[in-house]
Design a protein around this motif. Structure first.
Motif, PDB file in Angstrom:
ATOM      1  N   PRO A   1       0.789  -1.231   0.000  1.00 50.19           N
ATOM      2  CA  PRO A   1       0.000   0.000   0.000  1.00 50.19           C
ATOM      3  C   PRO A   1       0.817   1.275   0.000  1.00 50.19           C
ATOM      4  CG  PRO A   1       0.067  -0.940   2.194  1.00 50.19           C
ATOM      5  CD  PRO A   1       0.772  -1.911   1.295  1.00 50.19           C
ATOM      6  N   ASP A   2       2.125   1.174   0.198  1.00 49.94           N
ATOM      7  CA  ASP A   2       2.958   2.377   0.264  1.00 49.94           C
ATOM      8  C   ASP A   2       4.318   2.057  -0.347  1.00 49.94           C
ATOM      9  OD1 ASP A   2       3.887   4.878   0.780  1.00 49.94           O
ATOM     10  OD2 ASP A   2       4.223   4.570   2.921  1.00 49.94           O
ATOM     11  N   ILE A   3       4.352   1.951  -1.672  1.00 44.46           N
ATOM     12  CA  ILE A   3       5.564   1.519  -2.351  1.00 44.46           C
ATOM     13  C   ILE A   3       5.665   2.222  -3.691  1.00 44.46           C
ATOM     14  CG2 ILE A   3       4.530  -0.419  -3.609  1.00 44.46           C
ATOM     15  CD1 ILE A   3       7.028  -2.048  -2.956  1.00 44.46           C
ATOM     16  N   GLN A   4       6.880   2.362  -4.209  1.00 42.81           N
ATOM     17  CA  GLN A   4       7.074   2.920  -5.539  1.00 42.81           C
ATOM     18  C   GLN A   4       6.903   1.807  -6.573  1.00 42.81           C
ATOM     19  OE1 GLN A   4      10.787   5.017  -5.899  1.00 42.81           O
ATOM     20  NE2 GLN A   4      10.365   6.378  -4.172  1.00 42.81           N
ATOM     21  N   ALA A   5       6.095   2.050  -7.572  1.00 38.08           N
ATOM     22  CA  ALA A   5       5.786   1.017  -8.563  1.00 38.08           C
ATOM     23  C   ALA A   5       5.690   1.630  -9.952  1.00 38.08           C
ATOM     24  CB  ALA A   5       4.472   0.318  -8.220  1.00 38.08           C
ATOM     25  N   PRO A   6       6.250   0.951 -10.979  1.00 47.31           N
ATOM     26  CA  PRO A   6       6.044   1.389 -12.362  1.00 47.31           C
ATOM     27  C   PRO A   6       4.720   0.842 -12.878  1.00 47.31           C
ATOM     28  CG  PRO A   6       7.558  -0.455 -12.318  1.00 47.31           C
ATOM     29  CD  PRO A   6       7.175  -0.182 -10.882  1.00 47.31           C
ATOM     30  N   ILE A   7       3.725   1.700 -13.051  1.00 49.49           N
ATOM     31  CA  ILE A   7       2.400   1.252 -13.494  1.00 49.49           C
ATOM     32  C   ILE A   7       2.392   1.332 -15.018  1.00 49.49           C
ATOM     33  CG2 ILE A   7      -0.083   1.549 -13.231  1.00 49.49           C
ATOM     34  CD1 ILE A   7       0.494   3.091 -10.663  1.00 49.49           C
ATOM     35  N   SER A   8       2.854   0.265 -15.643  1.00 46.75           N
ATOM     36  CA  SER A   8       2.982   0.231 -17.098  1.00 46.75           C
ATOM     37  C   SER A   8       1.677  -0.264 -17.716  1.00 46.75           C
ATOM     38  CB  SER A   8       4.138  -0.695 -17.499  1.00 46.75           C
ATOM     39  OG  SER A   8       4.124  -0.944 -18.888  1.00 46.75           O
ATOM     40  N   ALA A   9       0.989   0.616 -18.445  1.00 45.16           N
ATOM     41  CA  ALA A   9      -0.259   0.215 -19.093  1.00 45.16           C
ATOM     42  C   ALA A   9      -0.013  -0.859 -20.133  1.00 45.16           C
ATOM     43  CB  ALA A   9      -0.929   1.431 -19.733  1.00 45.16           C
ATOM     44  N   GLU A  10       1.155  -0.807 -20.775  1.00 46.60           N
ATOM     45  CA  GLU A  10       1.475  -1.814 -21.786  1.00 46.60           C
ATOM     46  C   GLU A  10       1.781  -3.156 -21.131  1.00 46.60           C
ATOM     47  OE1 GLU A  10       4.576  -2.496 -25.532  1.00 46.60           O
ATOM     48  OE2 GLU A  10       4.856  -0.826 -24.147  1.00 46.60           O
ATOM     49  N   GLY A  11       2.547  -3.150 -20.056  1.00 52.07           N
ATOM     50  CA  GLY A  11       2.923  -4.394 -19.404  1.00 52.07           C
ATOM     51  C   GLY A  11       1.777  -5.075 -18.684  1.00 52.07           C
ATOM     52  N   MET A  12       0.764  -4.308 -18.264  1.00 46.68           N
ATOM     53  CA  MET A  12      -0.360  -4.883 -17.533  1.00 46.68           C
ATOM     54  C   MET A  12      -1.502  -5.313 -18.443  1.00 46.68           C
ATOM     55  SD  MET A  12      -0.814  -2.470 -14.169  1.00 46.68           S
ATOM     56  CE  MET A  12       0.364  -2.488 -12.814  1.00 46.68           C
ATOM     57  N   SER A  13      -1.491  -4.904 -19.688  1.00 50.40           N
ATOM     58  CA  SER A  13      -2.661  -5.106 -20.537  1.00 50.40           C
ATOM     59  C   SER A  13      -2.651  -6.475 -21.193  1.00 50.40           C
ATOM     60  CB  SER A  13      -2.735  -3.996 -21.595  1.00 50.40           C
ATOM     61  OG  SER A  13      -1.556  -3.973 -22.373  1.00 50.40           O
ATOM     62  N   GLN A  14      -3.681  -6.704 -21.995  1.00 44.01           N
ATOM     63  CA  GLN A  14      -3.984  -8.045 -22.460  1.00 44.01           C
ATOM     64  C   GLN A  14      -2.948  -8.618 -23.414  1.00 44.01           C
ATOM     65  OE1 GLN A  14      -7.641  -7.857 -24.602  1.00 44.01           O
ATOM     66  NE2 GLN A  14      -7.104  -6.002 -25.690  1.00 44.01           N
ATOM     67  N   HIS A  15      -2.333  -7.798 -24.280  1.00 46.49           N
ATOM     68  CA  HIS A  15      -1.546  -8.392 -25.354  1.00 46.49           C
ATOM     69  C   HIS A  15      -0.205  -8.934 -24.897  1.00 46.49           C
ATOM     70  CE1 HIS A  15      -0.054  -4.248 -25.142  1.00 46.49           C
ATOM     71  NE2 HIS A  15       1.029  -4.647 -25.752  1.00 46.49           N
ATOM     72  N   VAL A  16       0.186  -8.710 -23.641  1.00 43.96           N
ATOM     73  CA  VAL A  16       1.401  -9.334 -23.121  1.00 43.96           C
ATOM     74  C   VAL A  16       1.099 -10.259 -21.949  1.00 43.96           C
ATOM     75  CG1 VAL A  16       2.957  -7.526 -23.904  1.00 43.96           C
ATOM     76  CG2 VAL A  16       1.881  -7.313 -21.670  1.00 43.96           C
ATOM     77  N   GLY A  17      -0.174 -10.558 -21.728  1.00 43.67           N
ATOM     78  CA  GLY A  17      -0.534 -11.500 -20.667  1.00 43.67           C
ATOM     79  C   GLY A  17      -0.396 -10.962 -19.272  1.00 43.67           C
ATOM     80  N   GLY A  18      -0.584  -9.649 -19.089  1.00 45.33           N
ATOM     81  CA  GLY A  18      -0.471  -9.050 -17.773  1.00 45.33           C
ATOM     82  C   GLY A  18      -1.623  -9.429 -16.863  1.00 45.33           C
ATOM     83  N   PRO A  19      -1.636  -8.904 -15.642  1.00 47.48           N
ATOM     84  CA  PRO A  19      -2.690  -9.292 -14.687  1.00 47.48           C
ATOM     85  C   PRO A  19      -4.072  -8.867 -15.142  1.00 47.48           C
ATOM     86  CG  PRO A  19      -1.389  -7.455 -13.843  1.00 47.48           C
ATOM     87  CD  PRO A  19      -0.687  -7.953 -15.050  1.00 47.48           C
ATOM     88  N   PHE A  20      -4.181  -7.760 -15.884  1.00 44.21           N
ATOM     89  CA  PHE A  20      -5.468  -7.300 -16.387  1.00 44.21           C
ATOM     90  C   PHE A  20      -5.687  -7.916 -17.760  1.00 44.21           C
ATOM     91  CE2 PHE A  20      -4.019  -4.318 -13.261  1.00 44.21           C
ATOM     92  CZ  PHE A  20      -5.159  -3.992 -12.546  1.00 44.21           C
ATOM     93  N   GLY A  21      -6.005  -9.220 -17.752  1.00 42.03           N
ATOM     94  CA  GLY A  21      -5.975 -10.014 -18.966  1.00 42.03           C
ATOM     95  C   GLY A  21      -6.862  -9.524 -20.082  1.00 42.03           C
ATOM     96  N   CYS A  22      -8.034  -8.927 -19.793  1.00 43.90           N
ATOM     97  CA  CYS A  22      -8.956  -8.498 -20.838  1.00 43.90           C
ATOM     98  C   CYS A  22      -9.047  -6.982 -20.931  1.00 43.90           C
ATOM     99  CB  CYS A  22     -10.345  -9.086 -20.593  1.00 43.90           C
ATOM    100  SG  CYS A  22     -10.401 -10.881 -20.684  1.00 43.90           S
ATOM    101  N   TRP A  23      -8.176  -6.262 -20.243  1.00 45.85           N
ATOM    102  CA  TRP A  23      -8.204  -4.805 -20.294  1.00 45.85           C
ATOM    103  C   TRP A  23      -7.400  -4.299 -21.478  1.00 45.85           C
ATOM    104  CZ3 TRP A  23      -8.348  -1.435 -15.388  1.00 45.85           C
ATOM    105  CH2 TRP A  23      -9.243  -1.965 -14.460  1.00 45.85           C
ATOM    106  N   THR A  24      -7.768  -3.134 -21.975  1.00 46.98           N
ATOM    107  CA  THR A  24      -6.976  -2.463 -23.003  1.00 46.98           C
ATOM    108  C   THR A  24      -6.005  -1.497 -22.335  1.00 46.98           C
ATOM    109  OG1 THR A  24      -8.562  -0.656 -23.246  1.00 46.98           O
ATOM    110  CG2 THR A  24      -8.886  -2.628 -24.637  1.00 46.98           C
ATOM    111  N   LYS A  25      -5.029  -1.067 -23.111  1.00 43.29           N
ATOM    112  CA  LYS A  25      -4.056  -0.108 -22.602  1.00 43.29           C
ATOM    113  C   LYS A  25      -4.743   1.200 -22.214  1.00 43.29           C
ATOM    114  CE  LYS A  25       0.207   2.254 -24.013  1.00 43.29           C
ATOM    115  NZ  LYS A  25       1.217   2.376 -25.089  1.00 43.29           N
ATOM    116  N   VAL A  26      -5.718   1.620 -23.026  1.00 44.32           N
ATOM    117  CA  VAL A  26      -6.431   2.869 -22.745  1.00 44.32           C
ATOM    118  C   VAL A  26      -7.196   2.767 -21.426  1.00 44.32           C
ATOM    119  CG1 VAL A  26      -8.263   4.403 -23.565  1.00 44.32           C
ATOM    120  CG2 VAL A  26      -6.602   3.472 -25.182  1.00 44.32           C
ATOM    121  N   GLY A  27      -7.824   1.614 -21.170  1.00 42.90           N
ATOM    122  CA  GLY A  27      -8.562   1.440 -19.929  1.00 42.90           C
ATOM    123  C   GLY A  27      -7.675   1.542 -18.702  1.00 42.90           C
TER     124      GLY A  27
END
Length: 488
Positions: A396-422
């Motif tokens: 809850p209190d940490i520095q994190a790189p919130i990569s929309a590309e790395g988290m989105s669907q086309h690379v199998g990130g945790p947000f499997g069905c999300w788009t980069k825009v979302g």
């Protein structure tokens, strides 16, 4: 004589599972695959077939189980399918459990003559679960030394990752040079080892690339993002190439492969495996784009409700959750029912007070208070889902790189069905609410600097100590939810 079914069925039923009786490996009943039996039915079965084994239908429970008939196949499972928290020892091998909530994985028996089966979406597919016995061997959870295998089995079922379609396809292909990465503290420090079959020509690049991706993040943690890390990874890949490839790849090809893997690692495209909680990762993959269902799930889990008998009137739900309309509540309820998280106890009908009643089958475990998060974000379900991932997975209190590309669907990130825009919209909403803060310092990467964010979710965490840790329910709800007089 009382056997596995007679001894274990009550424990499994208490945990929410309803196995059916199996004589050896043959079902004793026919009505087991489509719907879960009632408690009365399982009690009747226990009296009729007390000596039977315990079977669990894979399609009904949304499971894909890899059944190894040979201990040597376990290395293949680990190399292709990856980590799973639930492995069960059998008479000849192991069962590896994965999720298949939508029934997309086709089963297969000994594909291309290989010594394993895939038990998944077949109409009659099932597996024997812990407590069952087969020719003197008792099915037990691997790496568990406790006595309550039924409760542990049920708990781990809720933490399963999904079996990816790419892993399923690879398992159905003829075996090639597959590798397995392990860690050991032998000789001091965490050394990365690789074991497996000799990698023939034609499969060398693919096998080395997969092994390098797994090892790159561990090397980066020890040597940093600079030149030292790249040199360590290159040496690592050269060692793998010499030990396993027949014939080995040329030295310049290995250097090029290591450089490509290192660049992907720094930019976040080659994302690291989960470091903390696999549970929240699997929940996001399971829910897909149904963020309203995810938020309602957490809100019901943490509320002062009788979760075995809830009246869920969409208008009342919408009135209690900031920014929601009745159609949002309707969609959220339907999503939870479709995922078998909510079970309808009584259907609603026309007329005042005739509201449908539901039972919450399983709780959502999270350190975030959904009530506080909804008020802080004005009911934005997507932003709250992203916040839950950041707080539960990284802290809850940490520095994190919130990569929309790395988290989105086309690379199998945790947000499997999300788009980069979302993901970008949810990130911007968290930033506007002050729950994350963009830092002036950026993370260096091979292509371009990546933004770093400071997560500030401490203010929306549940209050520990008020309730059991495994349920994470707060003591009370804040307005307007606290004004509700009856559970729903």
């Amino acid at each position: 004589m009382t056997g596995p079914y007679g001894r274990w069925i009550a424990d499994y039923r208490d945990g929410g599972l309803h196995p059916f009786p199996v004589d050896g490996k043959r079902p004793c009943v026919t009505s087991y695959a489509k719907r879960r039996p009632s408690a009365a039915t399982t009690e009747r079965w226990a009296q009729t077939f007390p000596a039977a084994n315990l079977g669990l239908p894979t399609r009904r429970e949304g499971l894909a189980v890899l059944d190894a008939d040979d201990p040597g196949v376990v290395a293949l499972f680990e190399a292709v399918a990856g980590f799973t928290p639930l492995r069960v020892g059998t008479r000849r091998g192991e069962h590896w459990y994965f999720g298949d909530p939508r029934g997309e994985i086709a089963g297969a028996n000994h594909p291309l003559g290989q010594p394993f089966d895939i038990k998944a979406a077949g109409s009659a597919a099932f597996v024997l679960i812990p407590g069952s016995e087969n020719q003197g061997a008792v099915y037990r959870i691997i790496d568990y030394d406790g006595d309550d295998h039924a409760a542990e089995f049920t708990r781990r079922l809720r933490e399963l990752p999904r079996l990816s379609s790419s892993a399923h396809r690879e398992l159905l292909q003829r075996p090639r040079g597959l590798v397995q990465v392990r860690k050991t503290s032998a000789g001091g420090g965490n050394t990365i080892l690789l074991t497996g079959a000799t990698i023939p020509e034609g499969a060398r690049n693919d096998a080395l690339f997969k092994a390098s991706c797994r090892g790159a993040h561990d090397i980066r943690q020890r040597h940093g993002d600079g030149e030292e890390g790249l040199v360590a990874l290159t040496d690592h890949v050269h060692a793998l190439n010499s030990a396993l490839c027949d014939p080995p790849l040329a030295s310049d090809e290995v250097d090029k492969l290591a450089g490509g893997v290192w660049a992907r690692t720094l930019t976040g495209v080659n994302h690291p495996p989960p470091r903390k909680k696999k549970y929240v990762w699997s929940v996001l993959q399971r829910m897909g784009r149904q963020v309203r269902s995810l938020v309602l799930w957490g809100w019901l889990t943490q509320g002062q409700f009788d979760t075995d008998d809830m009246e869920l009137a969409p208008a009342r739900v919408a009135a209690a959750i900031p920014g929601w309309k009745p159609h949002d509540a309707v969609a959220a309820i339907k999503g939870l029912v479709a995922l078998k998280i909510l079970r309808q106890v009584r259907a609603g009908s026309r007329g005042r007070g005739n509201v449908a009643r539901y039972q919450l089958v399983e709780p959502l475990v999270s350190e975030v208070s959904f009530t506080a998060g909804l008020h802080a974000l004005a009911g934005d379900a997507a932003a709250l889902a992203l916040l839950v991932f950041l707080a539960d997975f990284w802290g809850p209190d940490i520095q994190a790189p919130i990569s929309a590309e790395g988290m989105s669907q086309h690379v199998g990130g945790p947000f499997g069905c999300w788009t980069k825009v979302g993901i970008l919209k949810a990130r911007d909403r968290l930033e506007a609410a002050g729950l994350i803060e963009r830092l002036a310092v950026k993370r260096t990467s091979a292509r371009h600097p990546r933004a770093l964010f400071q997560v500030r979710a401490v203010g929306v965490l549940k209050i520990p100590g008020n309730v059991p840790v495994d349920i994470h329910r707060p003591l009370s709800l804040t307005a307007p939810a606290a004004r509700l007089q009856r559970p729903w």
